[in-house]
Design a protein around this motif. Structure first.
Motif, PDB file in Angstrom:
ATOM      1  N   ALA A   2      -7.698  -7.531  15.158  1.00 37.11           N
ATOM      2  CA  ALA A   2      -7.605  -8.515  14.084  1.00 37.11           C
ATOM      3  C   ALA A   2      -6.210  -8.501  13.468  1.00 37.11           C
ATOM      4  O   ALA A   2      -5.483  -7.528  13.544  1.00 37.11           O
ATOM      5  N   THR A   3      -5.842  -9.635  12.848  1.00 39.76           N
ATOM      6  CA  THR A   3      -4.536  -9.753  12.227  1.00 39.76           C
ATOM      7  C   THR A   3      -4.435  -8.859  10.995  1.00 39.76           C
ATOM      8  O   THR A   3      -5.341  -8.814  10.169  1.00 39.76           O
ATOM      9  N   VAL A   4      -3.318  -8.133  10.890  1.00 38.50           N
ATOM     10  CA  VAL A   4      -3.096  -7.260   9.743  1.00 38.50           C
ATOM     11  C   VAL A   4      -2.534  -8.082   8.596  1.00 38.50           C
ATOM     12  O   VAL A   4      -1.512  -8.751   8.753  1.00 38.50           O
ATOM     13  N   PRO A   5      -3.169  -8.080   7.416  1.00 40.50           N
ATOM     14  CA  PRO A   5      -2.646  -8.851   6.278  1.00 40.50           C
ATOM     15  C   PRO A   5      -1.252  -8.369   5.885  1.00 40.50           C
ATOM     16  O   PRO A   5      -0.926  -7.202   6.015  1.00 40.50           O
ATOM     17  N   GLN A   6      -0.449  -9.301   5.403  1.00 39.22           N
ATOM     18  CA  GLN A   6       0.878  -8.952   4.910  1.00 39.22           C
ATOM     19  C   GLN A   6       0.789  -8.589   3.433  1.00 39.22           C
ATOM     20  O   GLN A   6       0.282  -9.360   2.624  1.00 39.22           O
ATOM     21  N   ARG A   7       1.260  -7.405   3.099  1.00 37.17           N
ATOM     22  CA  ARG A   7       1.208  -6.942   1.716  1.00 37.17           C
ATOM     23  C   ARG A   7       2.579  -7.045   1.076  1.00 37.17           C
ATOM     24  O   ARG A   7       3.595  -6.736   1.705  1.00 37.17           O
ATOM     25  N   THR A   8       2.612  -7.435  -0.186  1.00 39.72           N
ATOM     26  CA  THR A   8       3.886  -7.515  -0.891  1.00 39.72           C
ATOM     27  C   THR A   8       4.307  -6.138  -1.373  1.00 39.72           C
ATOM     28  O   THR A   8       3.489  -5.212  -1.473  1.00 39.72           O
ATOM     29  N   ALA A   9       5.579  -6.004  -1.687  1.00 36.23           N
ATOM     30  CA  ALA A   9       6.097  -4.724  -2.205  1.00 36.23           C
ATOM     31  C   ALA A   9       5.382  -4.336  -3.491  1.00 36.23           C
ATOM     32  O   ALA A   9       5.095  -3.154  -3.727  1.00 36.23           O
ATOM     33  N   ASN A  10       5.073  -5.318  -4.330  1.00 36.98           N
ATOM     34  CA  ASN A  10       4.385  -5.023  -5.592  1.00 36.98           C
ATOM     35  C   ASN A  10       2.969  -4.510  -5.358  1.00 36.98           C
ATOM     36  O   ASN A  10       2.490  -3.615  -6.070  1.00 36.98           O
ATOM     37  N   GLU A  11       2.277  -5.080  -4.360  1.00 37.14           N
ATOM     38  CA  GLU A  11       0.934  -4.601  -4.034  1.00 37.14           C
ATOM     39  C   GLU A  11       0.972  -3.155  -3.559  1.00 37.14           C
ATOM     40  O   GLU A  11       0.147  -2.326  -3.955  1.00 37.14           O
ATOM     41  N   LEU A  12       1.937  -2.843  -2.701  1.00 37.52           N
ATOM     42  CA  LEU A  12       2.054  -1.485  -2.172  1.00 37.52           C
ATOM     43  C   LEU A  12       2.382  -0.494  -3.284  1.00 37.52           C
ATOM     44  O   LEU A  12       1.802   0.595  -3.355  1.00 37.52           O
ATOM     45  N   LYS A  13       3.297  -0.860  -4.165  1.00 37.10           N
ATOM     46  CA  LYS A  13       3.665   0.023  -5.274  1.00 37.10           C
ATOM     47  C   LYS A  13       2.495   0.235  -6.221  1.00 37.10           C
ATOM     48  O   LYS A  13       2.271   1.350  -6.717  1.00 37.10           O
ATOM     49  N   ALA A  14       1.745  -0.833  -6.499  1.00 35.58           N
ATOM     50  CA  ALA A  14       0.590  -0.716  -7.393  1.00 35.58           C
ATOM     51  C   ALA A  14      -0.462   0.212  -6.801  1.00 35.58           C
ATOM     52  O   ALA A  14      -1.080   1.013  -7.509  1.00 35.58           O
ATOM     53  N   ALA A  15      -0.673   0.112  -5.485  1.00 40.70           N
ATOM     54  CA  ALA A  15      -1.649   0.980  -4.822  1.00 40.70           C
ATOM     55  C   ALA A  15      -1.218   2.436  -4.894  1.00 40.70           C
ATOM     56  O   ALA A  15      -2.017   3.322  -5.205  1.00 40.70           O
ATOM     57  N   ILE A  16       0.049   2.692  -4.617  1.00 39.32           N
ATOM     58  CA  ILE A  16       0.570   4.059  -4.671  1.00 39.32           C
ATOM     59  C   ILE A  16       0.522   4.586  -6.102  1.00 39.32           C
ATOM     60  O   ILE A  16       0.192   5.755  -6.336  1.00 39.32           O
ATOM     61  N   ASP A  17       0.809   3.729  -7.068  1.00 35.70           N
ATOM     62  CA  ASP A  17       0.832   4.160  -8.471  1.00 35.70           C
ATOM     63  C   ASP A  17      -0.523   4.691  -8.912  1.00 35.70           C
ATOM     64  O   ASP A  17      -0.600   5.661  -9.662  1.00 35.70           O
ATOM     65  N   THR A  18      -1.616   4.077  -8.443  1.00 36.03           N
ATOM     66  CA  THR A  18      -2.948   4.574  -8.831  1.00 36.03           C
ATOM     67  C   THR A  18      -3.201   5.955  -8.221  1.00 36.03           C
ATOM     68  O   THR A  18      -3.945   6.757  -8.780  1.00 36.03           O
ATOM     69  N   MET A  19      -2.581   6.228  -7.091  1.00 39.31           N
ATOM     70  CA  MET A  19      -2.741   7.535  -6.450  1.00 39.31           C
ATOM     71  C   MET A  19      -2.054   8.625  -7.261  1.00 39.31           C
ATOM     72  O   MET A  19      -2.519   9.761  -7.337  1.00 39.31           O
ATOM     73  N   PHE A  20      -0.918   8.287  -7.912  1.00 36.41           N
ATOM     74  CA  PHE A  20      -0.204   9.245  -8.746  1.00 36.41           C
ATOM     75  C   PHE A  20      -1.082   9.728  -9.897  1.00 36.41           C
ATOM     76  O   PHE A  20      -0.957  10.863 -10.354  1.00 36.41           O
ATOM     77  N   ARG A  21      -1.956   8.848 -10.384  1.00 36.67           N
ATOM     78  CA  ARG A  21      -2.676   9.114 -11.627  1.00 36.67           C
ATOM     79  C   ARG A  21      -4.030   9.790 -11.416  1.00 36.67           C
ATOM     80  O   ARG A  21      -4.712  10.129 -12.379  1.00 36.67           O
ATOM     81  N   ILE A  22      -4.424   9.958 -10.151  1.00 32.67           N
ATOM     82  CA  ILE A  22      -5.730  10.536  -9.859  1.00 32.67           C
ATOM     83  C   ILE A  22      -5.598  12.029  -9.601  1.00 32.67           C
ATOM     84  O   ILE A  22      -4.737  12.461  -8.838  1.00 32.67           O
ATOM     85  N   ARG A  23      -6.450  12.811 -10.234  1.00 30.88           N
ATOM     86  CA  ARG A  23      -6.437  14.258 -10.019  1.00 30.88           C
ATOM     87  C   ARG A  23      -6.893  14.556  -8.592  1.00 30.88           C
ATOM     88  O   ARG A  23      -7.886  14.016  -8.113  1.00 30.88           O
ATOM     89  N   ALA A  24      -6.175  15.439  -7.915  1.00 32.97           N
ATOM     90  CA  ALA A  24      -6.486  15.758  -6.531  1.00 32.97           C
ATOM     91  C   ALA A  24      -7.817  16.504  -6.423  1.00 32.97           C
ATOM     92  O   ALA A  24      -8.206  17.248  -7.312  1.00 32.97           O
ATOM     93  N   VAL A  25      -8.510  16.264  -5.309  1.00 31.78           N
ATOM     94  CA  VAL A  25      -9.760  16.950  -4.991  1.00 31.78           C
ATOM     95  C   VAL A  25      -9.470  17.910  -3.846  1.00 31.78           C
ATOM     96  O   VAL A  25      -8.826  17.538  -2.858  1.00 31.78           O
ATOM     97  N   GLU A  26      -9.945  19.148  -3.968  1.00 28.76           N
ATOM     98  CA  GLU A  26      -9.581  20.181  -2.997  1.00 28.76           C
ATOM     99  C   GLU A  26     -10.828  20.780  -2.360  1.00 28.76           C
ATOM    100  O   GLU A  26     -11.802  21.082  -3.047  1.00 28.76           O
ATOM    101  N   SER A  27     -10.780  20.952  -1.037  1.00 28.59           N
ATOM    102  CA  SER A  27     -11.899  21.572  -0.333  1.00 28.59           C
ATOM    103  C   SER A  27     -11.763  23.087  -0.377  1.00 28.59           C
ATOM    104  O   SER A  27     -10.660  23.615  -0.564  1.00 28.59           O
ATOM    105  N   LEU A  62      -1.349   9.369   5.196  1.00 24.98           N
ATOM    106  CA  LEU A  62      -1.272   8.394   4.118  1.00 24.98           C
ATOM    107  C   LEU A  62      -1.938   7.106   4.580  1.00 24.98           C
ATOM    108  O   LEU A  62      -1.577   6.543   5.621  1.00 24.98           O
ATOM    109  N   TYR A  63      -2.928   6.674   3.816  1.00 24.85           N
ATOM    110  CA  TYR A  63      -3.580   5.383   4.048  1.00 24.85           C
ATOM    111  C   TYR A  63      -3.073   4.439   2.962  1.00 24.85           C
ATOM    112  O   TYR A  63      -3.268   4.690   1.773  1.00 24.85           O
ATOM    113  N   LEU A  64      -2.437   3.367   3.366  1.00 16.45           N
ATOM    114  CA  LEU A  64      -1.877   2.400   2.424  1.00 16.45           C
ATOM    115  C   LEU A  64      -2.371   1.022   2.828  1.00 16.45           C
ATOM    116  O   LEU A  64      -1.797   0.373   3.703  1.00 16.45           O
ATOM    117  N   PHE A  65      -3.482   0.602   2.235  1.00 16.66           N
ATOM    118  CA  PHE A  65      -4.210  -0.576   2.688  1.00 16.66           C
ATOM    119  C   PHE A  65      -4.537  -0.410   4.178  1.00 16.66           C
ATOM    120  O   PHE A  65      -5.180   0.541   4.560  1.00 16.66           O
TER     121      PHE A  65
END
Length: 205
Positions: A2-27, A62-65
């Motif tokens: 399937a076709t991979v959607p094109q993501r804007t720089a702002n979308e990518l930064k916003a996604a990464i930014d939410t990752m910064f704010r989440i406390r890590a979970v450890e096994s 790293l999963y980014l969309f």
């Protein structure tokens, strides 16, 4: 595929930014002392890090969309697409990830990831490690570090012992307080009983 959607720089930064704010979970550590640590974002970004018994990064994903990045200390860095995210029927037959065969496509993914990670200046060493890996790769270089990025196995065991000791102390304190409350109630009951007896004696006198 399937076709991979094109993501804007702002979308990518916003996604990464939410990752910064989440406390890590450890096994918990496995038999070799390796642990998996997840930074889960809320808008399409997840970082999955495997550290060895010494706290050194052995692997990062790293999963980014729809984009997928794999760093392996032994095997280097690879890029690809997460087929599940693009709704491809090939996901069931290929393990969900299709690695890039086109070097230019992989380079473009790395540039996007490096740009999205660039604002990070926090203290989390695992996110900092990912930032350095992708930034170096996007400019044609490579990054490798033998520095521990998190606690080693001995430090983890010490923390567990401290936590167990604190829990034992808390339970002992709770038991003492409970006993003191019972003693106080018994004393109050004895006083009330004595007062009742005196009052009854005076009324009957």
């Amino acid at each position: 595929m399937a076709t991979v959607p094109q993501r804007t720089a702002n979308e990518l930064k916003a996604a990464i930014d939410t990752m910064f704010r989440i406390r890590a979970v450890e096994s918990p550590p496995d038999e070799q002392g390796a642990r998996t640590i997840w930074h889960r974002g809320a808008k399409g970004a997840d970082l999955v890090t495997t550290v060895d018994k010494d706290g050194k990064v052995a692997r990062q994903e790293l999963y980014l969309f729809e984009h997928y990045f794999l760093f392996d200390r032994q095997g280097g860095l690879r890029t690809g697409v997460n087929l599940e995210k693009v709704g491809s029927s090939a996901a069931r037959a290929s393990g969900d990830i299709a690695f890039d065969q086109d070097a230019q496509l992989g380079k473009k993914r790395l540039e996007d990831a490096a740009q999205a990670l660039s604002p990070y200046s926090g203290a989390d060493k695992l996110i900092g490690h990912a930032k350095r890996v992708f930034t170096s790769a996007a400019t044609g270089g490579s990054y490798s570090s033998d520095e521990p990025m998190t606690r080693n196995q001995d430090a983890l065991k010490l923390e567990d012992l401290k936590a167990a000791s604190q829990e034992l102390q808390r339970r002992e304190l709770d038991a003492r307080l409970s006993q003191q409350r019972r003693n106080l109630l018994l004393a109050i009951g004895a006083v009330l009983l004595a007062a009742g007896s005196v009052l009854t004696y005076l009324l009957l006198k």
